[in-house]
Design an enzyme around this catalytic site. Structure first.
Site, mmCIF file in Angstrom:
data_model
loop_
_atom_site.group_PDB
_atom_site.id
_atom_site.type_symbol
_atom_site.label_atom_id
_atom_site.label_comp_id
_atom_site.label_asym_id
_atom_site.label_seq_id
_atom_site.Cartn_x
_atom_site.Cartn_y
_atom_site.Cartn_z
ATOM 1 N N PHE A 193 0.851 -1.184 0.000
ATOM 2 C CA PHE A 193 0.000 0.000 0.000
ATOM 3 C C PHE A 193 0.892 1.240 0.000
ATOM 4 C CE2 PHE A 193 -4.619 0.613 0.783
ATOM 5 C CZ PHE A 193 -5.056 -0.634 0.393
ATOM 6 N N GLN B 291 -8.620 13.632 4.787
ATOM 7 C CA GLN B 291 -7.982 12.936 3.683
ATOM 8 C C GLN B 291 -8.917 12.844 2.489
ATOM 9 O OE1 GLN B 291 -6.890 8.481 3.861
ATOM 10 N NE2 GLN B 291 -4.997 9.622 3.814
ATOM 11 N N HIS C 100 -9.335 10.841 -0.763
ATOM 12 C CA HIS C 100 -8.816 9.617 -1.372
ATOM 13 C C HIS C 100 -8.693 9.837 -2.870
ATOM 14 C CE1 HIS C 100 -8.293 5.473 -2.522
ATOM 15 N NE2 HIS C 100 -8.255 5.111 -1.260
ATOM 16 N N LEU D 124 -15.906 4.483 -3.194
ATOM 17 C CA LEU D 124 -14.458 4.269 -3.152
ATOM 18 C C LEU D 124 -13.991 3.112 -4.032
ATOM 19 C CD1 LEU D 124 -11.778 5.060 -1.651
ATOM 20 C CD2 LEU D 124 -12.190 3.047 -0.266
ATOM 21 N N GLU E 251 -7.296 1.645 -2.731
ATOM 22 C CA GLU E 251 -5.885 1.760 -3.113
ATOM 23 C C GLU E 251 -5.294 0.378 -3.408
ATOM 24 O OE1 GLU E 251 -3.852 4.528 -0.509
ATOM 25 O OE2 GLU E 251 -2.061 3.275 -0.573
ATOM 26 N N ARG F 166 -1.400 9.373 0.060
ATOM 27 C CA ARG F 166 -2.660 9.796 -0.571
ATOM 28 C C ARG F 166 -2.745 11.297 -0.815
ATOM 29 N NH1 ARG F 166 -6.807 5.784 2.663
ATOM 30 N NH2 ARG F 166 -6.068 3.951 1.555
ATOM 31 N N HIS G 243 -12.635 11.408 2.332
ATOM 32 C CA HIS G 243 -12.585 9.992 2.719
ATOM 33 C C HIS G 243 -12.409 9.761 4.212
ATOM 34 C CE1 HIS G 243 -11.754 5.746 2.309
ATOM 35 N NE2 HIS G 243 -10.530 5.873 2.755
ATOM 36 N N ARG H 10 -3.274 10.172 6.955
ATOM 37 C CA ARG H 10 -3.262 8.767 7.345
ATOM 38 C C ARG H 10 -2.744 7.899 6.208
ATOM 39 N NH1 ARG H 10 -6.969 4.234 6.661
ATOM 40 N NH2 ARG H 10 -8.311 5.543 5.395
HETATM 41 C C1 LIG Z 1 -15.142 3.041 1.711
HETATM 42 C C2 LIG Z 1 -14.086 2.987 2.773
HETATM 43 C C3 LIG Z 1 -13.035 2.079 2.678
HETATM 44 C C4 LIG Z 1 -12.050 2.032 3.660
HETATM 45 N N1 LIG Z 1 -11.036 1.115 3.540
HETATM 46 C C5 LIG Z 1 -10.117 1.012 4.534
HETATM 47 C C6 LIG Z 1 -9.109 -0.005 4.507
HETATM 48 O O1 LIG Z 1 -9.046 -0.834 3.606
HETATM 49 N N2 LIG Z 1 -8.223 -0.049 5.512
HETATM 50 C C7 LIG Z 1 -8.252 0.837 6.558
HETATM 51 O O2 LIG Z 1 -7.408 0.737 7.443
HETATM 52 N N3 LIG Z 1 -9.209 1.789 6.615
HETATM 53 C C8 LIG Z 1 -10.141 1.885 5.643
HETATM 54 N N4 LIG Z 1 -11.115 2.849 5.732
HETATM 55 C C9 LIG Z 1 -11.245 3.627 6.963
HETATM 56 C C10 LIG Z 1 -11.816 2.743 8.056
HETATM 57 O O3 LIG Z 1 -12.709 1.815 7.513
HETATM 58 C C11 LIG Z 1 -12.564 3.541 9.121
HETATM 59 O O4 LIG Z 1 -11.787 4.618 9.556
HETATM 60 C C12 LIG Z 1 -12.865 2.658 10.335
HETATM 61 O O5 LIG Z 1 -13.483 1.468 9.925
HETATM 62 C C13 LIG Z 1 -13.732 3.390 11.332
HETATM 63 O O6 LIG Z 1 -14.129 2.500 12.332
HETATM 64 P P1 LIG Z 1 -14.932 2.996 13.603
HETATM 65 O O7 LIG Z 1 -15.223 1.788 14.419
HETATM 66 O O8 LIG Z 1 -14.211 4.117 14.220
HETATM 67 O O9 LIG Z 1 -16.279 3.603 13.015
HETATM 68 P P2 LIG Z 1 -17.440 2.992 12.077
HETATM 69 O O10 LIG Z 1 -17.121 1.667 11.554
HETATM 70 O O11 LIG Z 1 -17.760 4.078 11.111
HETATM 71 O O12 LIG Z 1 -18.635 2.814 13.070
HETATM 72 C C14 LIG Z 1 -19.308 3.901 13.661
HETATM 73 C C15 LIG Z 1 -20.435 3.373 14.503
HETATM 74 O O13 LIG Z 1 -21.001 4.426 15.254
HETATM 75 C C16 LIG Z 1 -22.402 4.345 15.197
HETATM 76 N N5 LIG Z 1 -22.914 5.687 15.470
HETATM 77 C C17 LIG Z 1 -22.540 6.859 14.923
HETATM 78 N N6 LIG Z 1 -23.233 7.877 15.479
HETATM 79 C C18 LIG Z 1 -24.042 7.319 16.410
HETATM 80 C C19 LIG Z 1 -24.997 7.827 17.321
HETATM 81 N N7 LIG Z 1 -25.271 9.129 17.405
HETATM 82 N N8 LIG Z 1 -25.657 6.960 18.104
HETATM 83 C C20 LIG Z 1 -25.430 5.621 18.039
HETATM 84 N N9 LIG Z 1 -24.525 5.093 17.190
HETATM 85 C C21 LIG Z 1 -23.845 5.930 16.407
HETATM 86 C C22 LIG Z 1 -22.699 3.806 13.823
HETATM 87 O O14 LIG Z 1 -23.993 3.245 13.783
HETATM 88 C C23 LIG Z 1 -21.603 2.757 13.723
HETATM 89 O O15 LIG Z 1 -21.997 1.592 14.388
HETATM 90 C C24 LIG Z 1 -12.115 2.911 4.749
HETATM 91 C C25 LIG Z 1 -13.166 3.808 4.854
HETATM 92 C C26 LIG Z 1 -14.125 3.866 3.872
HETATM 93 C C27 LIG Z 1 -15.217 4.893 3.999
#
Ligand SMILES: Cc1cc2nc3c(=O)[nH]c(=O)nc-3n(C[C@H](O)[C@H](O)[C@H](O)COP(=O)(O)OP(=O)(O)OC[C@H]3O[C@@H](n4cnc5c(N)ncnc54)[C@H](O)[C@@H]3O)c2cc1C
Length: 587
Positions: A119, A240, A242, A252, A255, A286, A353, A398
């Site tokens: 990556f 960021q 993307h 998306l 990468e 990125r 992103h 990132r």
């Molecule tokens: C399309 C895409 C591809 C990606 N690919 C990669 C990758 O290959 N590798 C990598 O390292 N990173 C990647 N990223 C980034 C990474 O996926 C995210 O930064 C990471 O998964 C975030 O995890 P999280 O648990 O912090 O939040 P999330 O997985 O976004 O979860 C947030 C949670 O909070 C809950 N929530 C939000 N607000 C409230 C509220 N007010 N009340 C109750 N619940 C709430 C939602 O329902 C959800 O359950 C990608 C991101 C995207 C968008």
């Protein structure tokens, strides 16, 4: 109004990878844990992570956590805190093996070891040859991870509150955090969830931009709740973009496509990244690739009849590689770009992103107050983890696949820290009389507002303002106009009205409440960006094109109440190894 109250040891808002990794630690320790989510847990945005999770397993090329640490510090453009980065990179192998043992179905190499792909920004030997560090399950790594963690949580008896939306943080006179108010989305009922420890894992807020790879639920609710409860937001100018969102849709294209050997072309059929990053080319960091693409388009070398996008070529990889390693990408390209990448290139543009900023935390996932003490003072009872937190391991930019690593490393550390803290403080603190007043006032204002503005059109104004005034490149005059404009939008947000209550009451209510969170992020972003007179990582100022370590090697803190900015130093000292001092950053 009588409000139902429920008590838990720990309340976690968010069931993405971060929230679920923490919940698992806590439930397995026998604590009573509630996890709230706006959507079914396995639909959290983590599910759409495609490319992988970084760890220096060394299964394909020789690797080392210290090299990973160097790459992450450099990728962060030296804004990352080096103690937290060391902590994360050192634990990477362990947390990946742990996921493997939880049952996460990684792809395999012929020798049976976990499959890894290269990556952007990954190097061997502190800036040498390309490293191969991202552990992957095809192009559905987040899906595999999230389902694994959900299943483990179900067997550990974690209690899920599905389609429940956290609304406001409850703090007492001393500022200690005692839980949250929440809305059951189906019925509209408001409840108090009281806890000895409250953990935010609400993910990112990419929905402040119109063109975004983020899910519609990514409205930065945790940051909105924190900001309204007088907690500052850190480093919000760093978003960021993307390089490869599908043109005009935003979806998306990982990468991983470039990791597997795909590359970008301009309208002349030129592989232009060779000019901008002679060594890393299409696998430069990125921010570097997104800026190069924006310049190509601005200088008239964009593709299509409007010359407004570039092409991502992967047909030369052959259908075998595409079908086995990138099947989800092919599906997305067929659905959203209406082309088959086995035969044709994908039209792409840089797309919002990932949010590098967030709620300020330390490496134990405790929320810290910026009193400039060392160690920093913590907010008792309050923790944050994942994309909503700023620990800060990503600094100003990132590296790909470091976020899935961040959420499991710090999810676990949050769990461990909370278990420790609850041993010291085993009792619930008394709830203040006015615990739900702020929430009830917000709901009542919304429900009774007359002649207010439409929620959708104010939301549209917000998106347009961010897209137009705070994109890949930033200019002094547009940022200044952007600040004025976003303040006007904030006025409109406080004046929204739910139209036609009989039909759309609860969904419109939820959209309005989300908008109140989005505006906190948008204001923090615009005001912090206007103030930072340098270019660093994802923050590229046209009028200050250079990084300025003498004046700006520091984190921004935005206080919502008086729209005030403050700064705190970057932690340049790692835990055990020598510091990586700032150097010019080339790829
Ligand atoms: C399309 C895409 C591809 C990606 N690919 C990669 C990758 O290959 N590798 C990598 O390292 N990173 C990647 N990223 C980034 C990474 O996926 C995210 O930064 C990471 O998964 C975030 O995890 P999280 O648990 O912090 O939040 P999330 O997985 O976004 O979860 C947030 C949670 O909070 C809950 N929530 C939000 N607000 C409230 C509220 N007010 N009340 C109750 N619940 C709430 C939602 O329902 C959800 O359950 C990608 C991101 C995207 C968008």
């Amino acid at each position: 109004m009588a409000i139902t109250k429920r008590k838990f040891d720990v309340v976690i808002v968010g069931s993405g990878g971060a929230g679920m990794r923490a919940a698992l630690q806590l439930s397995e320790a026998g604590l009573k844990v509630a996890v709230l989510s706006k959507v079914f847990p396995t639909r959290s945005h983590t599910v759409s992570a495609q490319g992988g999770i970084a760890a220096a397993l060394g299964n394909v090329t020789e690797d080392n956590w210290h090299w990973h640490m160097y790459d992450t510090v450099k990728g962060s453009d030296y804004l990352g805190d080096q103690d937290a980065i060391e902590f994360m990179c050192r634990q990477a192998n362990e947390v990946v093996y742990e996921l493997e043992h939880f049952g996460m179905p990684f792809d395999r190499l012929d020798n049976g070891k976990i499959y890894q792909r290269p990556f952007g920004g990954q190097s061997q030997n502190f800036g040498g040859a390309q490293a191969t560090r991202s552990c992957a399950s095809a192009d559905r790594t987040g899906h595999a991870m999230l389902h694994t963690l959900y299943q483990r949580n179900v067997s550990a008896n974690t209690q899920f509150f599905i389609e429940w939306m956290g609304l406001d943080l409850i703090r007492d006179q001393q500022g200690d955090v005692l839980g949250v108010t929440a809305l059951e989305m189906e019925t509209g009922e408001i409840m108090i969830l009281q806890a000895k420890a409250t953990l935010f894992a609400t993910g990112g807020g990419g929905r402040i931009f119109q063109a975004s790879t983020n899910a519609f639920i990514n409205t930065g609710d945790g940051l909105g709740m924190a900001a309204r409860a007088d907690i500052p937001l850190q480093d919000m100018e760093f978003w960021q973009f993307h390089p490869t969102g599908v043109h005009s849709v935003g979806v998306l294209i990982s990468e991983a496509v470039r990791g597997e050997g795909g590359y970008l072309l301009n309208t002349n059929g030129e592989r232009f990244m060779e000019r901008y990053a002679p060594n890393a080319k299409d696998l430069a960091s990125r921010d570097v690739v997104s800026r190069a693409m924006t310049i190509e388009i601005k200088e008239g070398r964009g593709c299509g009849k409007n010359a407004d996008h570039l092409l991502l070529k992967l047909d030369h990889l052959g259908s075998d590689v595409i079908l086995s390693k990138l099947p989800g990408i092919r599906e997305l390209a067929r659905k959203f770009a209406r082309i088959d990448p086995i035969n044709e290139p994908i039209p792409v543009v840089p797309t919002a992103h990932y949010m590098m900023g967030g709620i300020p935390t330390n490496r134990h996932s405790q929320v810290v107050m910026p009193y400039k003490t060392s160690p920093e003072e913590v907010v008792t009872g309050f923790y944050a983890v994942g994309e909503c937190a700023c620990v800060s391991v990503h600094g100003a930019n990132r590296l790909g696949t470091n976020s899935l690593l961040d959420i499991v490393v710090f999810g676990r550390s949050a769990g461990i820290q909370i278990i420790k803290d609850l041993k010291k403080n085993p009792h619930h603190k008394p709830l203040p009389q006015d615990a739900a007043d702020k929430t009830l006032a917000r709901i009542s204002r919304l429900d009774n507002q007359k002649n207010g503005e439409s929620i959708a059109s104010v939301g549209h104004e917000l998106h347009k303002t961010m897209d137009n005034y705070c994109g890949v490149f930033r200019f002094a005059d547009t940022l200044a106009q952007g600040v004025t404009k976003i303040n006007q939008v904030a006025e409109q947000v406080s004046n929204t009205e739910i139209k036609d209550k009989s039909k759309v009451f609860n969904t419109a209510r939820i959209e309005a409440l989300e908008l109140e969170n989005l505006i906190e992020l948008a204001m923090a972003t615009m005001i912090s960006a206007e103030a930072r007179n340098e270019s660093r990582g994802a923050h590229a100022r046209d009028d200050f094109p250079e990084r300025d370590d003498n004046n700006w090697l520091k984190h921004t803190l935005f206080f919502s109440k008086d729209k005030r900015l403050d700064y705190k130093p970057v932690r340049l000292k790692p835990l055990t190894v020598a510091s990586f001092p700032p150097k010019p950053r080339t790829y």
